[in-house]
Design a protein around this motif. Sequence first.
Motif, PDB file in Angstrom:
ATOM      1  N   TYR A 151       0.843  -1.196   0.000  1.00  0.00           N
ATOM      2  CA  TYR A 151       0.000   0.000   0.000  1.00  0.00           C
ATOM      3  C   TYR A 151       0.881   1.250   0.000  1.00  0.00           C
ATOM      4  CZ  TYR A 151      -3.890  -2.997   1.633  1.00  0.00           C
ATOM      5  OH  TYR A 151      -4.858  -3.965   1.771  1.00  0.00           O
ATOM      6  N   VAL A 152       0.480   2.231  -0.776  1.00  0.00           N
ATOM      7  CA  VAL A 152       1.124   3.542  -0.755  1.00  0.00           C
ATOM      8  C   VAL A 152       0.039   4.596  -0.599  1.00  0.00           C
ATOM      9  CG1 VAL A 152       2.232   5.274  -2.237  1.00  0.00           C
ATOM     10  CG2 VAL A 152       3.246   3.011  -1.984  1.00  0.00           C
ATOM     11  N   ALA A 153       0.280   5.550   0.302  1.00  0.00           N
ATOM     12  CA  ALA A 153      -0.691   6.597   0.577  1.00  0.00           C
ATOM     13  C   ALA A 153       0.012   7.935   0.744  1.00  0.00           C
ATOM     14  CB  ALA A 153      -1.478   6.246   1.845  1.00  0.00           C
ATOM     15  N   GLY A 154      -0.794   8.979   0.901  1.00  0.00           N
ATOM     16  CA  GLY A 154      -0.243  10.302   1.130  1.00  0.00           C
ATOM     17  C   GLY A 154      -0.150  10.646   2.594  1.00  0.00           C
ATOM     18  N   SER A 155      -0.603   9.722   3.443  1.00  0.00           N
ATOM     19  CA  SER A 155      -0.579   9.949   4.883  1.00  0.00           C
ATOM     20  C   SER A 155      -0.394   8.628   5.609  1.00  0.00           C
ATOM     21  CB  SER A 155      -1.892  10.601   5.335  1.00  0.00           C
ATOM     22  OG  SER A 155      -2.012  10.579   6.741  1.00  0.00           O
ATOM     23  N   GLU A 156       0.313   8.683   6.719  1.00  0.00           N
ATOM     24  CA  GLU A 156       0.504   7.475   7.520  1.00  0.00           C
ATOM     25  C   GLU A 156      -0.794   6.993   8.147  1.00  0.00           C
ATOM     26  OE1 GLU A 156       3.458   8.400  10.394  1.00  0.00           O
ATOM     27  OE2 GLU A 156       5.129   8.375   8.955  1.00  0.00           O
ATOM     28  N   ASP A 157      -1.792   7.869   8.215  1.00  0.00           N
ATOM     29  CA  ASP A 157      -3.067   7.540   8.848  1.00  0.00           C
ATOM     30  C   ASP A 157      -4.104   7.002   7.865  1.00  0.00           C
ATOM     31  OD1 ASP A 157      -2.032   8.495  11.281  1.00  0.00           O
ATOM     32  OD2 ASP A 157      -2.605  10.552  10.769  1.00  0.00           O
ATOM     33  N   ALA A 158      -3.706   6.672   6.650  1.00  0.00           N
ATOM     34  CA  ALA A 158      -4.655   6.194   5.648  1.00  0.00           C
ATOM     35  C   ALA A 158      -5.405   4.962   6.145  1.00  0.00           C
ATOM     36  CB  ALA A 158      -3.917   5.870   4.359  1.00  0.00           C
ATOM     37  N   ASP A 159      -6.706   4.938   5.906  1.00  0.00           N
ATOM     38  CA  ASP A 159      -7.562   3.833   6.329  1.00  0.00           C
ATOM     39  C   ASP A 159      -7.503   2.727   5.275  1.00  0.00           C
ATOM     40  OD1 ASP A 159      -9.459   2.101   7.263  1.00  0.00           O
ATOM     41  OD2 ASP A 159     -11.119   3.541   7.243  1.00  0.00           O
ATOM     42  N   LEU A 160      -6.787   1.663   5.583  1.00  0.00           N
ATOM     43  CA  LEU A 160      -6.613   0.576   4.608  1.00  0.00           C
ATOM     44  C   LEU A 160      -7.701  -0.471   4.686  1.00  0.00           C
ATOM     45  CD1 LEU A 160      -2.758   0.012   4.967  1.00  0.00           C
ATOM     46  CD2 LEU A 160      -3.985   1.616   3.473  1.00  0.00           C
ATOM     47  N   THR A 161      -8.438  -0.505   5.779  1.00  0.00           N
ATOM     48  CA  THR A 161      -9.453  -1.552   5.959  1.00  0.00           C
ATOM     49  C   THR A 161     -10.865  -1.079   5.621  1.00  0.00           C
ATOM     50  OG1 THR A 161      -9.651  -0.964   8.310  1.00  0.00           O
ATOM     51  CG2 THR A 161      -8.110  -2.739   7.721  1.00  0.00           C
ATOM     52  N   GLY A 162     -11.126   0.206   5.823  1.00  0.00           N
ATOM     53  CA  GLY A 162     -12.465   0.713   5.538  1.00  0.00           C
ATOM     54  C   GLY A 162     -12.489   1.864   4.564  1.00  0.00           C
ATOM     55  N   GLY A 163     -11.332   2.258   4.069  1.00  0.00           N
ATOM     56  CA  GLY A 163     -11.240   3.391   3.163  1.00  0.00           C
ATOM     57  C   GLY A 163     -11.376   2.994   1.703  1.00  0.00           C
ATOM     58  N   VAL A 164     -10.999   3.929   0.831  1.00  0.00           N
ATOM     59  CA  VAL A 164     -11.065   3.722  -0.618  1.00  0.00           C
ATOM     60  C   VAL A 164      -9.659   3.399  -1.110  1.00  0.00           C
ATOM     61  CG1 VAL A 164     -11.593   4.768  -2.841  1.00  0.00           C
ATOM     62  CG2 VAL A 164     -13.003   5.305  -0.841  1.00  0.00           C
ATOM     63  N   ILE A 165      -9.526   2.247  -1.757  1.00  0.00           N
ATOM     64  CA  ILE A 165      -8.216   1.786  -2.219  1.00  0.00           C
ATOM     65  C   ILE A 165      -8.239   1.657  -3.740  1.00  0.00           C
ATOM     66  CG2 ILE A 165      -6.405   0.065  -1.995  1.00  0.00           C
ATOM     67  CD1 ILE A 165      -7.122   1.485   0.633  1.00  0.00           C
ATOM     68  N   ALA A 166      -7.241   2.250  -4.390  1.00  0.00           N
ATOM     69  CA  ALA A 166      -7.126   2.186  -5.848  1.00  0.00           C
ATOM     70  C   ALA A 166      -6.278   0.988  -6.267  1.00  0.00           C
ATOM     71  CB  ALA A 166      -6.506   3.478  -6.381  1.00  0.00           C
ATOM     72  N   ALA A 167      -6.675   0.349  -7.355  1.00  0.00           N
ATOM     73  CA  ALA A 167      -5.903  -0.758  -7.930  1.00  0.00           C
ATOM     74  C   ALA A 167      -6.197  -0.816  -9.425  1.00  0.00           C
ATOM     75  CB  ALA A 167      -6.249  -2.081  -7.264  1.00  0.00           C
ATOM     76  N   GLN A 168      -5.273  -1.385 -10.158  1.00  0.00           N
ATOM     77  CA  GLN A 168      -5.476  -1.503 -11.600  1.00  0.00           C
ATOM     78  C   GLN A 168      -6.465  -2.619 -11.904  1.00  0.00           C
ATOM     79  OE1 GLN A 168      -1.947  -2.311 -13.927  1.00  0.00           O
ATOM     80  NE2 GLN A 168      -2.926  -1.717 -15.838  1.00  0.00           N
ATOM     81  N   THR A 169      -7.344  -2.369 -12.853  1.00  0.00           N
ATOM     82  CA  THR A 169      -8.365  -3.341 -13.257  1.00  0.00           C
ATOM     83  C   THR A 169      -7.732  -4.654 -13.699  1.00  0.00           C
ATOM     84  OG1 THR A 169      -9.816  -1.554 -14.004  1.00  0.00           O
ATOM     85  CG2 THR A 169     -10.279  -3.761 -14.839  1.00  0.00           C
ATOM     86  N   GLY A 170      -8.323  -5.758 -13.275  1.00  0.00           N
ATOM     87  CA  GLY A 170      -7.893  -7.071 -13.736  1.00  0.00           C
ATOM     88  C   GLY A 170      -6.631  -7.597 -13.099  1.00  0.00           C
ATOM     89  N   THR A 171      -6.185  -6.979 -12.003  1.00  0.00           N
ATOM     90  CA  THR A 171      -4.974  -7.436 -11.328  1.00  0.00           C
ATOM     91  C   THR A 171      -5.317  -8.253 -10.091  1.00  0.00           C
ATOM     92  OG1 THR A 171      -4.851  -5.409  -9.985  1.00  0.00           O
ATOM     93  CG2 THR A 171      -3.700  -5.401 -12.110  1.00  0.00           C
ATOM     94  N   ILE A 172      -4.325  -8.994  -9.598  1.00  0.00           N
ATOM     95  CA  ILE A 172      -4.548  -9.739  -8.365  1.00  0.00           C
ATOM     96  C   ILE A 172      -4.721  -8.789  -7.191  1.00  0.00           C
ATOM     97  CG2 ILE A 172      -3.408 -11.844  -9.133  1.00  0.00           C
ATOM     98  CD1 ILE A 172      -0.883 -10.964  -7.699  1.00  0.00           C
ATOM     99  N   GLN A 173      -4.167  -7.600  -7.304  1.00  0.00           N
ATOM    100  CA  GLN A 173      -4.341  -6.606  -6.243  1.00  0.00           C
ATOM    101  C   GLN A 173      -5.799  -6.135  -6.171  1.00  0.00           C
ATOM    102  OE1 GLN A 173      -1.808  -6.365  -8.541  1.00  0.00           O
ATOM    103  NE2 GLN A 173      -0.059  -6.876  -7.247  1.00  0.00           N
ATOM    104  N   ALA A 174      -6.411  -5.916  -7.325  1.00  0.00           N
ATOM    105  CA  ALA A 174      -7.820  -5.519  -7.344  1.00  0.00           C
ATOM    106  C   ALA A 174      -8.690  -6.618  -6.747  1.00  0.00           C
ATOM    107  CB  ALA A 174      -8.261  -5.201  -8.771  1.00  0.00           C
ATOM    108  N   GLY A 175      -8.382  -7.860  -7.082  1.00  0.00           N
ATOM    109  CA  GLY A 175      -9.142  -8.981  -6.525  1.00  0.00           C
ATOM    110  C   GLY A 175      -9.007  -9.071  -5.019  1.00  0.00           C
ATOM    111  N   TYR A 176      -7.821  -8.793  -4.522  1.00  0.00           N
ATOM    112  CA  TYR A 176      -7.587  -8.849  -3.080  1.00  0.00           C
ATOM    113  C   TYR A 176      -8.367  -7.751  -2.362  1.00  0.00           C
ATOM    114  CZ  TYR A 176      -5.106  -8.572   1.389  1.00  0.00           C
ATOM    115  OH  TYR A 176      -4.805  -8.528   2.727  1.00  0.00           O
ATOM    116  N   ILE A 177      -8.330  -6.536  -2.869  1.00  0.00           N
ATOM    117  CA  ILE A 177      -9.034  -5.428  -2.235  1.00  0.00           C
ATOM    118  C   ILE A 177     -10.543  -5.657  -2.265  1.00  0.00           C
ATOM    119  CG2 ILE A 177      -9.534  -2.960  -2.372  1.00  0.00           C
ATOM    120  CD1 ILE A 177      -6.758  -3.659  -1.285  1.00  0.00           C
ATOM    121  N   ALA A 178     -11.038  -6.233  -3.353  1.00  0.00           N
ATOM    122  CA  ALA A 178     -12.481  -6.476  -3.473  1.00  0.00           C
ATOM    123  C   ALA A 178     -12.999  -7.367  -2.353  1.00  0.00           C
ATOM    124  CB  ALA A 178     -12.795  -7.095  -4.830  1.00  0.00           C
ATOM    125  N   GLU A 179     -12.120  -8.208  -1.807  1.00  0.00           N
ATOM    126  CA  GLU A 179     -12.532  -9.125  -0.749  1.00  0.00           C
ATOM    127  C   GLU A 179     -12.044  -8.686   0.633  1.00  0.00           C
ATOM    128  OE1 GLU A 179     -11.129 -12.972  -1.843  1.00  0.00           O
ATOM    129  OE2 GLU A 179     -12.378 -13.101  -3.646  1.00  0.00           O
TER     130      GLU A 179
END
Length: 240
Positions: A112-140
């Motif tokens: 994960y990369v963010a603009g702040s150390e306080d970024a919400d990784l569990t309930g926030g909005v996470i960007a990922a490239q379409t069709g990647t394993i990262q997108a699949g992981y975030i979706a779940e």
Amino acid sequence: MKTLVIGTLALALSAGMAMAQTVRMGTEGAYPPYNFINDAGEVDGFERELGDELCSRAGLTCEWVKNDWDSIIPNLVSGNYDTIIAGMSITDERDEVIDFTQDYYPPTESAYVAGSEDADLTGGVIAAQTGTIQAGYIAESGATLVEFATPEETIAAVRNGEADAVFADYDYLVPIVEDSGGALMFVGDGVPLGGGIGLGLRESDTELKDKFDAAITSMKEDGSLNELLTKWFGDDITTY
């Protein structure tokens, strides 16, 4: 007679070279340092150098084809090119549609990369490239996934506040964080995903798969693959 023999050998050699199989190598051209388009408008990066060497060892002629990520598997299957060499992780889901060589890049972590150390990784909005394993992981994961067609757009989403963080391959993110002047930072823990990166091929192309597998094996055995990994990803990269 000697001249005739030499001429015959030269003719046979030139004919053999002319008959070398041309293999169209499909890549995204937008995921440095794996693959990107350089200032001359040519495919460049780790996978360009690797692919050319693999083709040389396999007695093949490489022809490079650029294709957007979101259609890269369908266009392989439909015959627009013969391989995918585009930082594609080997997964069971993809293996149901296409075949893979052995890995040429070892299993690694996503981050994960963010603009702040306080970024919400569990309930926030996470960007990922379409069709990647990262997108699949975030979706779940419970977080809100926002998908983009290109990796550049996922970074832009964090910079402009559209997403709290981006989730992508660690090695792709490293230079972006380093060049951000402190505006971007790694947050949270790394997540191991996928079974390494391999060349994707149509399931029917077993002979081509065998040729590339043999070439990858030879590069692992003589250390040249490790040299390429270190050249493009630094001394801290996991090697074979």
